[in-house]
Write an enzyme that holds these catalytic residues in place. Structure first.
Site, PDB file in Angstrom:
ATOM      1  CD  GLU A  13      38.371  22.642  56.476  1.00 35.96           C
ATOM      2  OE1 GLU A  13      37.615  22.677  55.483  1.00 35.96           O
ATOM      3  OE2 GLU A  13      38.499  21.625  57.194  1.00 35.96           O
ATOM      4  CB  CYS A  36      36.024  15.752  55.257  1.00 30.74           C
ATOM      5  SG  CYS A  36      37.045  14.360  54.775  1.00 30.74           S
ATOM      6  CG  HIS A  58      39.282  18.990  54.838  1.00 27.07           C
ATOM      7  ND1 HIS A  58      38.694  19.003  56.080  1.00 27.07           N
ATOM      8  CD2 HIS A  58      39.574  17.696  54.573  1.00 27.07           C
ATOM      9  CE1 HIS A  58      38.641  17.768  56.555  1.00 27.07           C
ATOM     10  NE2 HIS A  58      39.168  16.953  55.656  1.00 27.07           N
TER      11      HIS A  58
HETATM   12  N1  GLN Z   1      36.970   9.556  58.705  1.00 26.73           N
HETATM   13  C1  GLN Z   1      36.608   9.942  57.384  1.00 26.73           C
HETATM   14  C2  GLN Z   1      37.518   9.328  56.329  1.00 26.73           C
HETATM   15  O1  GLN Z   1      38.582   8.869  56.628  1.00 26.73           O
HETATM   16  C3  GLN Z   1      36.592  11.468  57.250  1.00 26.73           C
HETATM   17  C4  GLN Z   1      37.935  12.108  57.349  1.00 26.73           C
HETATM   18  C5  GLN Z   1      37.877  13.588  57.561  1.00 26.73           C
HETATM   19  O2  GLN Z   1      36.840  14.147  57.908  1.00 26.73           O
HETATM   20  N2  GLN Z   1      38.991  14.257  57.360  1.00 26.73           N
HETATM   21  O3  GLN Z   1      37.189   9.304  55.173  1.00 26.73           O
END
Ligand code: GLN
Length: 544
Positions: free
Chosen positions: A510, A382, A508
């Site tokens: 995970e 992410c 994600h």
């Molecule tokens: N801050 C980034 C976004 O909002 C990444 C978010 C995250 O890593 N969950 O896109």
């Protein structure tokens, strides 16, 4: 008839109620019963999404896009079932619903009160999950400790449950702390006695006590708990501290926990089928090799903030008979002049996990530059993908000062920008791009090698995204988009050609890793980190 098992805790928080509830779920599932697990969080937040990971640990995202308590992650990993937003009940959600109903006039002139309106809504939310999931057994964990003011209505609701559905369909499991006095080495039962007394004063008599202790319970201690808490001696289960949570079901099974609960709820205690689970535990406990993974992030002070990531690495390690040693590294270190190489040289693989806000970002970008240039296996998650794109834009595509508009709104090269639909959003709660979306995988890519599928479904939690205006220039310099969301052409996975393992995802992975089904991307990272370690030690030997 549907059955309900309620798990409460006394004395202190962090006794492992979540693991205990997940374990009970698994023990029932291993006997062929269908199971679901519910977490009740007595706080006023509607969901966990607006809470800092430092406060409450990781925000776990479900397939249907709910931002939930991290215990739902334990449940999914243990019972190997996808849960939904209904599986996390909070005070905020209950009050929101009751107040909406009141405004609609549903209560027909009644005075709306905690009892019965709030308690009825709590009970209905639990019944809803039992109904919708079709589960034979619903395990409900009550967050917090008995005696907390905010937990009161929930305990009252679960007390009423046995009257509503018949006490033969309900079991109460209570966790307590049995500390050892350091001076005398004596185990003390008074805390357990007090907490059970408090629970009984609320009308709940536990059927099982799980005594958390760092030492085995003596016969005298068991007798005392049994006598003072009015509970069968065999129903005093020892919850010994252990390093590997996946071993707990086997430990509780040995003590007959499932048999005791099943007897209480009137279900036959058929033999359990645990083979796959046992083999997995065995592999995790007896690794033949080890690998060092550096996680460079912002919330590294509190490992619970990355609990699914931690577990996903353990799962992948188990599959490869490998002990994964995780090194937590605060990325701000690399912003104060420290060279990432000095801290990361010992690492066989590097992960940049998800996160928000600008703190530590430049340190992450420097880390990625090192991983890219030194050929160290790298996985970005992410925010990790977003930082990898910024790093590549700055140092390979020569887009000086490229950045995400999350960190610099006036960057000349906004390679990461708000998703278009996010530009009109003002409310912070539950408004990110959340939950599972399909991702198309590029044939003949590293991603395809790992997934072995053309389309995968992965979970998201973000507002920002790769800016398509820059895709062409980045791709022309060797950045490969190997996964994308079909409608709207959003970048989901990037990799680098010419690097042994450089992969980053906007989703994600995970959240979907399970101990018995490790996620392929983590298996890929661990496998490549093992090779990297071998190559490193060979070249050291040659030069030495
Ligand atoms: N801050 C980034 C976004 O909002 C990444 C978010 C995250 O890593 N969950 O896109």
């Amino acid at each position: 008839m549907k059955k309900f098992i309620f798990v409460t805790g006394g004395n202190v928080s962090s006794l492992g109620k979540g693991i205990a509830a997940a374990t009970i779920g698994l023990l029932m599932k291993a006997r062929g019963y269908s199971v679901t697990c519910v977490k009740v969080d007595p706080y006023l937040n509607v969901d966990a999404g607006t809470m800092s990971p430092f406060q409450h640990g990781e925000v776990f995202v479900t397939e249907d896009g709910a931002e939930t308590d991290l215990d739902l992650g334990h449940y999914e990993r243990f019972i190997d079932t996808n849960l939904t937003r209904a599986n996390n009940i909070t005070t905020g959600k209950i009050y929101q619903t009751v107040i909406e109903k009141e405004r609609r006039g549903d209560y027909l002139g009644a005075t709306v009160q905690v009892i019965p309106h709030i308690t009825n809504e709590i009970k209905e939310s639990i019944h809803f999950v039992a109904r919708e999931s079709g589960a034979d057994i619903t395990v409900v964990e009550i967050g917090g400790t008995v005696g907390d003011i905010e937990g009161g209505p929930f305990l009252e609701a679960i007390r009423q449950f046995k009257k509503d559905v018949g006490s033969e369909n309900v079991a109460y499991v209570h966790l307590t702390l049995v500390p050892t006095l350091t001076t005398s080495g004596e185990l003390k039962t008074k805390l357990t006695q007090h907490s059970v007394k408090e629970l009984r004063s609320l009308g709940i008599q536990p059927d099982v006590i799980i005594a958390r202790s760092s030492r085995p319970l003596t016969q005298g201690v068991r007798d005392k708990i049994s006598l003072f808490c009015d509970i069968d001696e065999e129903a005093v289960i020892l919850g010994l501290d252990t390093g590997l949570v996946y071993e707990i079901p086997l430990i509780f099974e040995e003590q007959g926990l499932a048999r005791i609960i099943l007897k209480k709820i009137g279900l036959p205690a058929t033999p359990a089928n645990f083979e796959e689970w046992k083999q997995m535990v065995d592999r995790m406990k007896n690794p033949t090799q080890s690998v060092r993974i550096g996680i460079v992030g912002k919330y590294v002070r509190l490992h619970d903030a990355y609990i699914s990531l931690n577990e996903a690495l353990k799962h992948a390690g188990g599959a490869l008979n490998t002990e994964v040693q995780i090194h937590w590294i605060d990325s701000t270190r690399f912003e104060d002049g420290e060279n990432p190489e000095d801290a990361l040289r010992e690492m066989d693989g590097i992960i940049i996990p998800g996160g928000f806000d600008i703190r530590g970002i430049e340190g992450k970008i420097r880390t990625i530059q090192y991983a890219r240039e030194a050929g160290v296996p790298f996985l970005g998650l992410c925010l990790g993908l977003q930082c990898a794109v910024i790093e590549f834009a700055r140092h390979v595509a020569n887009l000086k000062d490229a950045n995400s508009t999350e960190f610099n709104a006036s960057t000349p090269y906004p390679v990461i920008d708000l998703l278009p639909e996010q530009k009109r959003i003002f409310y912070k709660g539950g408004t990110m791009r959340l939950g599972a979306y399909p991702c198309h995988i590029l044939p003949e890519s590293l991603s395809f090698q790992l997934f072995q599928q053309e389309v995968v479904h992965e979970r998201h939690r973000h507002r920002y995204e790769v800016n398509n205006e820059f895709r062409q220039v980045l791709e022309s310099r060797g950045l490969r988009v190997s996964g994308w969301f079909p409608d709207g052409e959003l970048v989901e996975i990037i990799e680098l050609t010419g690097h042994p393992f450089f992969l980053a995802t906007q989703f994600h992975p995970e959240y979907k890793s399970r101990p018995t089904h490790p996620h392929p991307l983590f298996v890929g990272l661990v496998a490549h980190s093992l090779s990297h370690r071998r190559v490193k030690s060979l070249s050291l030997r040659e030069t030495g």
